[in-house]
Design a protein around this motif. Sequence first.
Motif: not given
Length: 189
Positions: A81-82, A91-99, A115-117
């Motif tokens: 999605i990112t 949002e998808a990038a953040l959730y990928a990092a949190q995953s 990287r999200v930042r």
Amino acid sequence: VLPVVSAGVEGAPALTTGVFETLPAADLARAPGETSAPAAARSSETRPPEAALDGLDPFEQALELYRQGHYLEAQRRFDRITRSAGSRAAEAALYAAQSIRNASGCAAAVSRFERVRLDFPGSPSAYEAAWRTAKCQQQLGDTEAARQSYESLLQVTSHAERARTALAGLGGAASRLPAEGSASGKSPR
């Protein structure tokens, strides 16, 4: 904006993270590189049947996998999605990092939060990623890097108060903090 959903572990308090989901405190309090038993077990499970995800858009499918603790599959879908650069890419990038954080710990996740930042500057996801970077850096014992990450949030209205509190908890930081309501405590527009 995602609703705040309680996903706490029975008997453990949950942390609310703003516009993102409530995460079990146990997932955020692990020692560096440590994977909680439930997270480790869930990340190696087979993913739920595709029928359980029918009717959901790709982001909601990935989010459902995340909620169920299928972090590796959720990460793959959030990454896809990112890369599509759609409206929910940040949002998808953040959730990928949190995953990654939930499946493998802070050491593996810090660079993804960073990287999200960098990829989505000024977005709510970027600010949340900076917060999570700081928390991970603190857990990993890199106090100076954590201090810098927290300080980067002092001018962000949504994160300033908790950044100020976290800095005070690092010791010696409170005297360097701008007073609440000062010009430097306001979010840039």
